[in-house]
Design an enzyme around this catalytic site. Sequence first.
Site, mmCIF file in Angstrom:
data_model
loop_
_atom_site.group_PDB
_atom_site.id
_atom_site.type_symbol
_atom_site.label_atom_id
_atom_site.label_comp_id
_atom_site.label_asym_id
_atom_site.label_seq_id
_atom_site.Cartn_x
_atom_site.Cartn_y
_atom_site.Cartn_z
ATOM 1 N N GLN A 314 0.861 -1.096 0.048
ATOM 2 C CA GLN A 314 0.073 -0.053 0.139
ATOM 3 C C GLN A 314 0.847 1.419 -0.103
ATOM 4 O OE1 GLN A 314 -2.995 0.898 -0.538
ATOM 5 N NE2 GLN A 314 -3.044 2.951 0.175
ATOM 6 N N GLU A 315 2.049 1.228 0.862
ATOM 7 C CA GLU A 315 2.973 2.459 0.647
ATOM 8 C C GLU A 315 3.482 2.660 -0.554
ATOM 9 O OE1 GLU A 315 2.781 4.466 3.011
ATOM 10 O OE2 GLU A 315 2.122 3.519 4.714
ATOM 11 N N SER A 316 4.159 1.742 -1.048
ATOM 12 C CA SER A 316 5.070 2.007 -2.254
ATOM 13 C C SER A 316 4.978 1.210 -3.262
ATOM 14 C CB SER A 316 6.565 1.848 -1.695
ATOM 15 O OG SER A 316 7.010 0.532 -1.303
ATOM 16 N N TYR A 441 -7.246 3.540 3.116
ATOM 17 C CA TYR A 441 -5.859 2.797 3.337
ATOM 18 C C TYR A 441 -5.911 1.336 4.018
ATOM 19 C CZ TYR A 441 -1.134 2.461 5.823
ATOM 20 O OH TYR A 441 0.114 1.999 5.988
ATOM 21 N N THR A 505 1.985 8.744 5.165
ATOM 22 C CA THR A 505 1.734 7.878 6.390
ATOM 23 C C THR A 505 2.228 8.367 7.488
ATOM 24 O OG1 THR A 505 1.573 6.202 4.795
ATOM 25 C CG2 THR A 505 1.742 5.578 7.075
#
Length: 506
Positions: A314-316, A441, A505
């Site tokens: 999800q982040e990268s 998210y 985040t």
Amino acid sequence: MDLPKIFAAFKSASAGIVFFLGTALILTGCSQPSTLQEIRDEGVLHVITRTAPSIYAESEDGPTGYDYELAKLFAEELGVKLRVRVADNNTEILSVLEKNYAHFGMLGLSRQPHTANQYRTVATGITAQSILVYNRDVERPESLQDLIGKTVHVVSDSNHEHRLNEARQENAELEWQVHSGLDAAGVLSRVESGEFPYAMVSSNELDLNHVFYPMVKEAFAVGEPGELAWFFPSAQDDSLAKAARQFLESLETNGTLAQISERFYGHLDRLNYVGARTFMHHVENRLPKYEALFRDYARDFNMDWRLLAAIGYQESHWRPNAVSPTGVRGLMMLTRNTASHIGINNRLDAEESIQGGAKYFRIVHEKIPERIPEPDRTWFALASYNVGFGHLEDARRLTEGAGRDPDRWMDVKEFLPLLAEKEWYTKTRFGYARGHEPVVYVQNIRRYYDVLARLNQPGIPASEAEEQIVQMEESREPEGPSGELQTDGKLRAGLPAELGMIPPTL
């Protein structure tokens, strides 16, 4: 199917012989106790089911599934042990119930008129429809009339056969093929490959499996929605079915049923066709580079490695050199201050980033009140990881002020978006926040986690798991120098915003 074997398994329970035969009671001249009393006397609730993510499945953490969780709570309410037997398909389950060799069955079916005299049913709170699906390379049918001359594929002993029989009254030439050896996932995989151009599956099973089969498209619903139910043998009296109905009604009244439904079905709309294919491509091509690191540092910080990997995606999208306009960077997208606080020197080093993400998530998770049970505590921790603990607490206070439960994620996620509205955030301690982002998210990570958990189920051979990974078309280019999936402009433009977004985040 090996019915003698499964019948023998049920008969082997020593105390169960009384339930199945009642011989001792007849010999002693005692009156027949109710089914409910027999269960309490034996101390065991016998349930038969099949493996399906919507009903029952084995995971690394033990059995799970919507129906299983309800049955476990019901057994606890009765003060007995739950004993689950797994059959190959619904045909086998119905045969066992017909011979009264189980107390009830969990089949993922709704009550049908032609079975009304054979089984008592108790609705479990999930409504489903029969959905006509097709491979996206064939022409989309607009109605059953468009399927004349074609074959619809269905599993055996399903609601779909009944609905197709009803539809045949108006479409006499309608044809379908029943597959006794397949489940819904098996049918969908053949639609995915093009072997079955058209099929019919239950809407809830489509929701739970669709991400694995992005070549499958939904055409239209057939028949009216029906409530899925537990099936009780007609040979029993109604004491057990009545107790189950009252118990499930109490769960609906106190909100537990909605919470369990949210746990299994509340996050299934987060991946569309492009998002699912992109994720599966990265599971195959990027995840193997970092899986050992996710496993090692998840173990060090007492968390599930699949959850840590889902956060990283999800982040990268598992890119160690990712950088956002706000300055967060690396595979886990750490801020400079967060990295410094947890002792990370190089945010662009994949190992340091994964270690830092695991450590920081553990810190965040421990701030969530221990009274909040799992999995809600983890969902709150993810939201806090994204939007910050203070903003999460503001949303929880708004939730409580509205008379809802601040310890339930399904309630709080409705109030988080209000943090972006002036009339609400001016009343909070920490002020404005992009409250929609933590909701998306958490939903995304839950979906990614589901996929990783399914692909890593215990007992599934690696080759079989690999077959579930969607292959990109041969015309697509491999990953480019930047590590990004190379696609044509049309596919790239189709990426949903929530998958392209790298939120600030930390």
